[in-house]
Design an enzyme around this catalytic site. Structure first.
Site, PDB file in Angstrom:
ATOM      1  N   HIS A  85      41.189  25.199  79.615  1.00  0.00           N
ATOM      2  CA  HIS A  85      41.223  23.799  80.035  1.00  0.00           C
ATOM      3  C   HIS A  85      41.785  23.615  81.436  1.00  0.00           C
ATOM      4  O   HIS A  85      41.734  22.520  81.977  1.00  0.00           O
ATOM      5  CB  HIS A  85      41.949  22.926  79.003  1.00  0.00           C
ATOM      6  CG  HIS A  85      43.431  23.108  78.946  1.00  0.00           C
ATOM      7  ND1 HIS A  85      44.051  24.026  78.130  1.00  0.00           N
ATOM      8  CD2 HIS A  85      44.428  22.475  79.593  1.00  0.00           C
ATOM      9  CE1 HIS A  85      45.354  23.934  78.279  1.00  0.00           C
ATOM     10  NE2 HIS A  85      45.615  23.006  79.170  1.00  0.00           N
ATOM     11  N   ASP A 122      40.359  28.772  74.184  1.00  0.00           N
ATOM     12  CA  ASP A 122      40.935  28.204  75.408  1.00  0.00           C
ATOM     13  C   ASP A 122      41.247  29.299  76.416  1.00  0.00           C
ATOM     14  O   ASP A 122      42.362  29.393  76.910  1.00  0.00           O
ATOM     15  CB  ASP A 122      42.200  27.410  75.037  1.00  0.00           C
ATOM     16  CG  ASP A 122      42.680  26.522  76.192  1.00  0.00           C
ATOM     17  OD1 ASP A 122      41.879  26.235  77.087  1.00  0.00           O
ATOM     18  OD2 ASP A 122      43.856  26.143  76.169  1.00  0.00           O
ATOM     19  N   SER A 192      50.449  25.485  80.898  1.00  0.00           N
ATOM     20  CA  SER A 192      49.129  25.927  80.444  1.00  0.00           C
ATOM     21  C   SER A 192      48.574  27.004  81.360  1.00  0.00           C
ATOM     22  O   SER A 192      48.498  26.798  82.566  1.00  0.00           O
ATOM     23  CB  SER A 192      48.152  24.750  80.435  1.00  0.00           C
ATOM     24  OG  SER A 192      48.477  23.872  79.410  1.00  0.00           O
TER      25      SER A 192
END
Lengths: 327, 353
Positions: A85, A122, A192
């Site tokens: 992402h 992801d 992230s």
């Protein structure tokens, strides 16, 4: 005198034994046991401090458009692992910021993201395009992780802040399987794509998402990057596919769906068929079929052995030719 | 990087699914594998064997609100200033609970000095060396087991101050300081401010309506209130005089964070919504040592020690999901003489509610 010498020898041996015992013990702790004394804690601390330097220097802040995340450099030619992402889409400009505040430019490559049957994917890959001598971290093996194992997380919580190097957290693995690692290394937005390390300083996961509880910190197992490397590194290259969805058969790869107009349909495959052989290789499950298709190239022609209409005798399998598709 | 709220909610929803499928069967085992499990904390007993005697729990009007660090054997105790209000007491490791007096406050680092009537206490031993990133750090409580454990996450650095928010709105078309809206969850709401209240005074200064002429038109603003409040940080208190109908009321409100009043998609908002409660005063420090210990706001104010039991700092804030802050020992030691000598007396009305 002899006594003294013997005594000294004895003490030396004892010390050696104690030293060995301690080394073995610390490996046991890193593998999932709890430390028992301040001496154990000091040995752990020494190791954490030793792996921290490289971990921090290999961790980068990543900016793609207005989005901020983290990543980790894994090769001298500038490949950077991150979360799917963070990537967005291929070929976007990326600004990397290193621990010392210096920057480099690069691009987004591929990503594998989205939700499929309750499983979240992801993974993402970036590449530094500027020339430079990058500090890298080594890929570990995420297939042998166990609950309780100690780990270290770095990244840029809340996004990159000037004057703050990548932030270190130490915790333990709570859940580990082929799709997901959960730890109590606390993460937040901006982390992230940052790396999770084992106590040898090797990457075992990439930070992905969090839950409301402080022990709900999720990481993509690093083996998923290995497995999908070609797809991540060459996002525009066509990928081999059949156009089927698998069932749960125990004797082969049974087909729960055959998509319209797909290579599978063109080859004559039908719903309920069980593929038991692929180019001479026995297929025990749908997972094996998927692995072999991933290893094939679009337009390869392969021979399949298929059980149809409830047939279970491999001798009565029918043979089909199939041209692998590309998408 | 997860920025959009709907997206985040979606992620959460799907994660609950995942957890349901993956983690729950192992639940009983899972706790035993956590870093903060009692079996790991037990290894730190020797670290806090002495230092827990230098720790106090600070009570405010009968409720525990902070930890404290004994810095002189005659009963001088450092703690987190912005949590203090009302009548103060200190609970010692030997179960004595003594009234405490606020004798000093340094706003820059939110450090307060208390004095209790006691002798021969055990003061903390300050660490002489810096704390390398990756070092174990222990937060002692009053017992033989540590209150919490963590590691040093980043080299000490400055945290810039933020402006506190009262959480009210004026009508831009109106003259005067009549409250037009009170934001839910704000310090203003918690202090009982209501729509139509008129603010007359803030921290002893009268609120004046300022009229300026811009391009030939009159523009009204309540600049003076903004100026007064703007000098204070989230977590600090302001004393207001308000007019409500025929009444004049005195109200104390704690300033809050703009980010917690807004449905924003910022990272700061994730920090607020995902994880435990945070300290209101968590910005504006000369220097902090960031660590990953999970603390509650009321666990701040006391010492944090290295594996040799030396105090490396004073826990000053739960700052986010991933971070707690401590004021490093060197900074504390530099300000301590001024706190002890009375050069930094607490401002008037500091403990008023």
């Amino acid at each position: 005198m002899l006594f003294v010498r013997r005594f000294v020898l004895f003490v030396l041996l004892l010390l050696l034994a104690a030293g060995r015992g301690q080394a073995a013990e610390i490996e046991q702790i890193f593998a999932g046991a709890a430390p028992e004394s301040v001496a154990d804690l000091k040995t752990m601390q020494k190791r954490v401090q030793r792996i921290t330097k490289n971990a921090i220097e290999a961790t980068v802040a990543v900016q793609v458009g207005n989005a901020h995340g983290s990543g980790v450099v894994v090769s001298k030619d500038g490949y950077v692992l991150t979360a799917g992402h963070v990537v967005g889409r291929p070929n976007l400009d990326v600004l990397f910021t290193f621990a010392d505040g210096s920057t480099a430019r690069g691009i987004t490559l591929g990503r594998i993201s989205g939700q499929d049957l309750g499983v979240i994917r992801d993974s993402g890959l970036l590449k530094i395009t500027d020339k430079g001598d990058w500090v890298t971290a080594e890929l570990g093996d995420s297939s042998k992780l166990r609950p309780g194992q100690w780990c270290l997380a770095t990244g840029h919580p809340n996004g990159y802040m000037s004057g703050r190097r990548p932030v270190v957290r130490v915790g333990r693995i709570l859940v580990a399987n082929s799709m997901l690692i959960a730890t109590d290394c606390t993460l937040v937005g901006g982390d992230s794509g940052g790396p999770l390390f084992d106590m040898d300083g090797k990457i075992i996961g990439i930070h992905s998402r969090i839950g409301e509880e402080l022990n709900q910190n999720m990481h993509v197992p690093v083996n998923r990057f290995r497995r999908n490397w070609e797809q991540l590194a060459h996002p525009n290259r066509k990928r081999p596919f059949l156009g089927v969805r698998g069932g749960l058969s125990k004797i082969g790869a049974d087909l729960a769906e055959v998509h319209e107009g797909s290579p599978a349909e063109r080859a004559g495959l039908q719903v309920g068929d069980i593929i038991i052989e692929f180019n001479g290789v026995t297929i025990p499950s749908f997972g094996k079929l998927a692995e072999l298709v991933r290893g094939a190239k679009p337009n390869d022609v392969v021979t399949l052995h298929v059980l149809r209409g409830g047939e279970t005798d491999p001798a009565k399998a029918i043979e089909l030719q199939l041209k692998i598709g590309g998408k | 990087m997860i920025r959009k709220r709907p997206h985040l909610l979606w992620l959460l929803a799907s994660m609950v699914l995942l957890l349901g499928a993956v983690a729950l069967p192992a639940h009983a085992q899972k706790n035993a594998h956590e870093r903060n499990h009692a079996s790991v904390k037990a290894a730190f007993r020797d670290v806090v064997a002495q230092t827990h005697k230098s720790v106090v729990i600070v009570y405010s009007d009968g409720n525990p609100i902070a930890m404290g660090a004994i810095v002189r054997k005659d009963g001088h105790i450092l703690t987190k200033g912005s949590e203090l209000h009302g009548d103060l007491e200190c609970l010692l490791y030997d179960s004595r609970r003594l009234p405490a007096k606020l004798v000093g406050y340094q706003k820059k680092n939110d450090l307060a000095l208390l004095k209790i009537d006691a002798q021969n206490l055990l003061p903390v031993t300050w660490a002489k060396k810096d704390t390398p990133v990756g070092s174990w750090l222990t937060t002692p409580g009053l017992t033989k087991d540590p209150l919490a454990i963590g590691v040093a996450s980043v080299k000490p650095r400055t945290i810039r101050p933020q402006s506190g928010v009262l959480g009210i709105q004026f009508d831009p078309l109106e003259i005067g300081s009549r409250i037009d809206a009170v934001f839910p969850g704000s310090g203003a709401q918690k202090a009982g401010l209501r729509v139509n209240d008129i603010i007359r005074e803030a921290n002893g200064k009268a609120i004046e309506n300022i009229v300026r002429e811009v391009e030939g038109r009159e523009v009204h603003s309540r600049v003076s209130l903004k100026e007064i409040i703007g000098g204070y940080q989230p977590g600090e208190r302001v004393h207001l005089v308000i007019e409500r109908g025929q009444q004049e009321l005195r109200v104390t409100a704690t300033l809050g964070w703009l980010s917690s009043l807004m449905q924003s998609d910022s990272h700061a908002n994730m920090d607020i919504t995902l994880g435990g409660p945070l300290s209101e005063r968590r910005a504006g420090f000369e220097k902090v040592l960031q660590h990953d210990t999970i603390l509650r706001p009321r666990d701040c104010g006391g010492p944090i020690v290295n594996l040799d039991g030396e105090t490396v700092g004073i826990n000053i804030a739960r700052a986010g999901r991933t971070s707690s802050f401590a004021i490093p020992a060197s900074v504390v030691q530099a300000v301590l003489p001024d706190l002890l000598s009375g050069k930094l007396p607490p401002p008037d009305g500091f403990l008023e509610e």
